[in-house]
Design a protein around this motif. Structure first.
Motif, mmCIF file in Angstrom:
data_model
loop_
_atom_site.group_PDB
_atom_site.id
_atom_site.type_symbol
_atom_site.label_atom_id
_atom_site.label_comp_id
_atom_site.label_asym_id
_atom_site.label_seq_id
_atom_site.Cartn_x
_atom_site.Cartn_y
_atom_site.Cartn_z
ATOM 1 N N SER A 191 -1.617 -6.116 -10.334
ATOM 2 C CA SER A 191 -0.883 -5.757 -9.106
ATOM 3 C C SER A 191 -1.380 -6.594 -7.934
ATOM 4 O O SER A 191 -0.605 -7.118 -7.140
ATOM 5 C CB SER A 191 -1.078 -4.271 -8.783
ATOM 6 O OG SER A 191 -0.683 -3.469 -9.852
ATOM 7 N N TYR A 192 -2.697 -6.704 -7.851
ATOM 8 C CA TYR A 192 -3.297 -7.463 -6.740
ATOM 9 C C TYR A 192 -2.902 -8.936 -6.812
ATOM 10 O O TYR A 192 -2.477 -9.536 -5.828
ATOM 11 C CB TYR A 192 -4.816 -7.310 -6.805
ATOM 12 C CG TYR A 192 -5.553 -7.862 -5.620
ATOM 13 C CD1 TYR A 192 -5.519 -7.207 -4.392
ATOM 14 C CD2 TYR A 192 -6.299 -9.026 -5.722
ATOM 15 C CE1 TYR A 192 -6.205 -7.706 -3.296
ATOM 16 C CE2 TYR A 192 -6.990 -9.529 -4.627
ATOM 17 C CZ TYR A 192 -6.942 -8.866 -3.429
ATOM 18 O OH TYR A 192 -7.618 -9.364 -2.339
ATOM 19 N N LEU A 193 -3.023 -9.504 -8.023
ATOM 20 C CA LEU A 193 -2.727 -10.927 -8.179
ATOM 21 C C LEU A 193 -1.236 -11.228 -8.048
ATOM 22 O O LEU A 193 -0.854 -12.353 -7.725
ATOM 23 C CB LEU A 193 -3.236 -11.427 -9.540
ATOM 24 C CG LEU A 193 -4.748 -11.494 -9.702
ATOM 25 C CD1 LEU A 193 -5.113 -11.910 -11.128
ATOM 26 C CD2 LEU A 193 -5.378 -12.459 -8.705
ATOM 27 N N SER A 194 -0.398 -10.226 -8.294
ATOM 28 C CA SER A 194 1.044 -10.476 -8.192
ATOM 29 C C SER A 194 1.447 -10.857 -6.773
ATOM 30 O O SER A 194 2.428 -11.562 -6.571
ATOM 31 C CB SER A 194 1.838 -9.247 -8.648
ATOM 32 O OG SER A 194 1.728 -8.202 -7.699
ATOM 33 N N THR A 195 0.675 -10.417 -5.797
ATOM 34 C CA THR A 195 0.986 -10.789 -4.411
ATOM 35 C C THR A 195 -0.015 -11.795 -3.841
ATOM 36 O O THR A 195 0.346 -12.692 -3.097
ATOM 37 C CB THR A 195 1.029 -9.550 -3.502
ATOM 38 O OG1 THR A 195 -0.110 -8.738 -3.771
ATOM 39 C CG2 THR A 195 2.294 -8.759 -3.706
ATOM 40 N N ALA A 196 -1.296 -11.654 -4.199
ATOM 41 C CA ALA A 196 -2.308 -12.583 -3.664
ATOM 42 C C ALA A 196 -2.245 -13.927 -4.377
ATOM 43 O O ALA A 196 -2.709 -14.928 -3.853
ATOM 44 C CB ALA A 196 -3.705 -11.995 -3.815
ATOM 45 N N ARG A 197 -1.689 -13.953 -5.581
ATOM 46 C CA ARG A 197 -1.559 -15.130 -6.442
ATOM 47 C C ARG A 197 -2.888 -15.531 -7.068
ATOM 48 O O ARG A 197 -2.939 -15.853 -8.236
ATOM 49 C CB ARG A 197 -0.964 -16.360 -5.711
ATOM 50 C CG ARG A 197 0.264 -16.075 -4.878
ATOM 51 C CD ARG A 197 1.309 -15.318 -5.607
ATOM 52 N NE ARG A 197 1.800 -16.005 -6.817
ATOM 53 C CZ ARG A 197 2.531 -15.423 -7.734
ATOM 54 N NH1 ARG A 197 2.876 -14.161 -7.605
ATOM 55 N NH2 ARG A 197 2.950 -16.093 -8.790
ATOM 56 N N ARG A 209 -13.320 -5.319 -4.498
ATOM 57 C CA ARG A 209 -12.143 -4.497 -4.218
ATOM 58 C C ARG A 209 -11.951 -3.398 -5.257
ATOM 59 O O ARG A 209 -11.545 -2.297 -4.939
ATOM 60 C CB ARG A 209 -10.896 -5.383 -4.137
ATOM 61 C CG ARG A 209 -9.659 -4.635 -3.727
ATOM 62 C CD ARG A 209 -8.592 -5.535 -3.211
ATOM 63 N NE ARG A 209 -8.884 -6.102 -1.911
ATOM 64 C CZ ARG A 209 -8.724 -5.465 -0.766
ATOM 65 N NH1 ARG A 209 -8.325 -4.219 -0.743
ATOM 66 N NH2 ARG A 209 -8.992 -6.070 0.375
ATOM 67 N N ALA A 255 -4.488 -2.710 -11.989
ATOM 68 C CA ALA A 255 -4.871 -2.980 -10.600
ATOM 69 C C ALA A 255 -5.058 -4.478 -10.375
ATOM 70 O O ALA A 255 -4.615 -5.027 -9.358
ATOM 71 C CB ALA A 255 -6.163 -2.231 -10.261
ATOM 72 N N MET A 307 -2.266 -1.787 -4.434
ATOM 73 C CA MET A 307 -2.925 -3.054 -4.768
ATOM 74 C C MET A 307 -2.057 -4.251 -4.381
ATOM 75 O O MET A 307 -2.562 -5.286 -3.952
ATOM 76 C CB MET A 307 -3.233 -3.092 -6.272
ATOM 77 C CG MET A 307 -4.330 -2.146 -6.712
ATOM 78 S SD MET A 307 -5.914 -2.380 -5.865
ATOM 79 C CE MET A 307 -6.387 -4.005 -6.423
ATOM 80 N N MET A 308 -0.754 -4.112 -4.545
ATOM 81 C CA MET A 308 0.141 -5.204 -4.143
ATOM 82 C C MET A 308 0.074 -5.421 -2.635
ATOM 83 O O MET A 308 0.078 -6.553 -2.156
ATOM 84 C CB MET A 308 1.579 -4.897 -4.571
ATOM 85 C CG MET A 308 1.805 -5.062 -6.054
ATOM 86 S SD MET A 308 3.506 -4.712 -6.555
ATOM 87 C CE MET A 308 4.356 -6.169 -5.957
ATOM 88 N N GLY A 332 -3.132 -7.182 -1.895
ATOM 89 C CA GLY A 332 -3.026 -8.589 -2.270
ATOM 90 C C GLY A 332 -2.192 -9.378 -1.279
ATOM 91 O O GLY A 332 -2.489 -10.518 -0.953
ATOM 92 N N ARG A 388 1.448 -0.092 -5.932
ATOM 93 C CA ARG A 388 1.910 -0.354 -4.566
ATOM 94 C C ARG A 388 0.742 -0.674 -3.638
ATOM 95 O O ARG A 388 0.788 -1.622 -2.862
ATOM 96 C CB ARG A 388 2.704 0.841 -4.042
ATOM 97 C CG ARG A 388 3.426 0.537 -2.739
ATOM 98 C CD ARG A 388 4.260 1.698 -2.249
ATOM 99 N NE ARG A 388 5.325 2.040 -3.170
ATOM 100 C CZ ARG A 388 5.408 3.188 -3.823
ATOM 101 N NH1 ARG A 388 4.506 4.112 -3.651
ATOM 102 N NH2 ARG A 388 6.404 3.422 -4.648
#
Lengths: 209, 102
Positions: B23-29, B39, B20, A28-29, A32, A26
């Motif tokens: 998760s980050y790339l799933s939204t930042a692309r 990060r 991690a 990290m999302m 992002g 959560r």
């Protein structure tokens, strides 16, 4: 940076649970999503310029300052687009700028600027310039750009801003009178529905940094 | 590890670092290598190792290029990676049962 993101590689597997992993996911999302987001600078720029321009036009219409459309909107266009080109140049030097959300965001707002600019130039040249049409066009384009921005960045409260522009568009399309006070309404809308969200976005971006 | 049967989950994503990253790339692309390194607080070598594993599995794409004269490595999530991540999260949520937070 949250606690979940610290020392990822050294995490004690014995302490690891589905719940802690979901918390990591959560956080990290969310990071992002904000990375894909925006810092609100463009909103602040255009919100301030439009607010001042509409207010100046109101003062012009009621006779406090000389009546001039080009004298008001010309500098706004030059300053606004000049600042946009400068910021685009700076962003190209600083980073990749290829994030799909950023591309969608900047394209939607470029569409606002181009749409209004085309109408402004052509209608002035043809002598058909009409303040009500400008306001309707701008409200529709700005509302759509906020809608796109909210969807691609995941900043859902911007949907309420888009709704605000939609309501203003509805009112403008419904009313038969476009008098000087409508210019004050547009100045207020620029402050409330562009400048203020821009300041909030800047604050959120600063908190994240 | 009492309630955490990770064997039913995708072991490539299950590493905490790779989880991690995904998760980050799933939204930042997509993200720059240096951005991920900062990060996640990882060394270059450590991050490279994890990215290689994700890339070999087809979950991320790594593109090297230049911005002006400056070299740049961009990491982006693939369609397969997005699907795998979604499946992983659903599996994790299922472990926590109906009371799991969204």
């Amino acid at each position: 940076m949250t606690d979940h993101q610290k020392d990822l590689d050294g995490a004690d597997m014995a302490d690891r649970t589905a719940a802690t992993d979901l918390a990591l996911i959560r956080s990290m999302m969310e990071a992002g999503r904000r990375r894909a987001g925006i810092d609100g600078t463009h909103f602040v720029l255009w919100g301030a310029l439009l607010m001042l321009a509409f207010f100046a036009q109101y003062m012009s219409v009621v006779g406090y300052i000389p009546e001039t459309i080009i004298g008001i909107w010309g500098p706004v266009t030059v300053i606004g687009w000049g600042a946009e080109f400068w910021m685009a140049h700076r962003e190209r030097r600083q980073g990749p700028g290829r994030n799909i959300a950023l591309i969608a965001y900047s394209t939607s707002w470029a569409s606002v600027g181009l749409g209004v600019l085309i109408y402004f130039v052509i209608s002035l040249a043809a002598g058909t310039f009409d303040g009500r049409t400008t306001s309707i066009l701008a409200s529709g384009l700005i509302g759509a750009a906020f809608f796109v921005t909210a969807r691609v960045t995941g900043v859902n409260w911007l949907l309420y801003v888009a709704l605000g522009w939609g309501l203003l568009l509805t009112y403008l399309a419904h009313t038969t009178v476009y008098d000087a006070e409508m210019l004050l309404v547009m100045a207020g809308a620029s402050a409330l529905l562009i400048l203020l969200p821009g300041q909030l976005m800047k604050r959120l971006a600063a908190d994240e940094a | 590890m009492s309630d955490y049967d990770y064997r039913v989950l995708d072991e490539v994503i299950h590493s905490r670092v790779r989880l991690a990253i995904m998760s980050y790339l799933s939204t930042a692309r997509e993200a720059e290598f240096t951005e991920l390194r900062t990060r996640l607080k990882l060394s270059d070598g450590n991050l490279s190792t994890h990215l290689k594993k994700l890339e070999d599995t087809g979950y991320v794409a790594v593109n090297k290029g230049f911005v002006g004269r400056k070299p740049q490595t961009l990491v982006s999530i693939t369609d397969a990676g997005e699907t795998a991540f979604k499946t992983y999260v659903e599996g994790l949520a299922a472990m926590l049962g109906p009371g799991a937070p969204n």
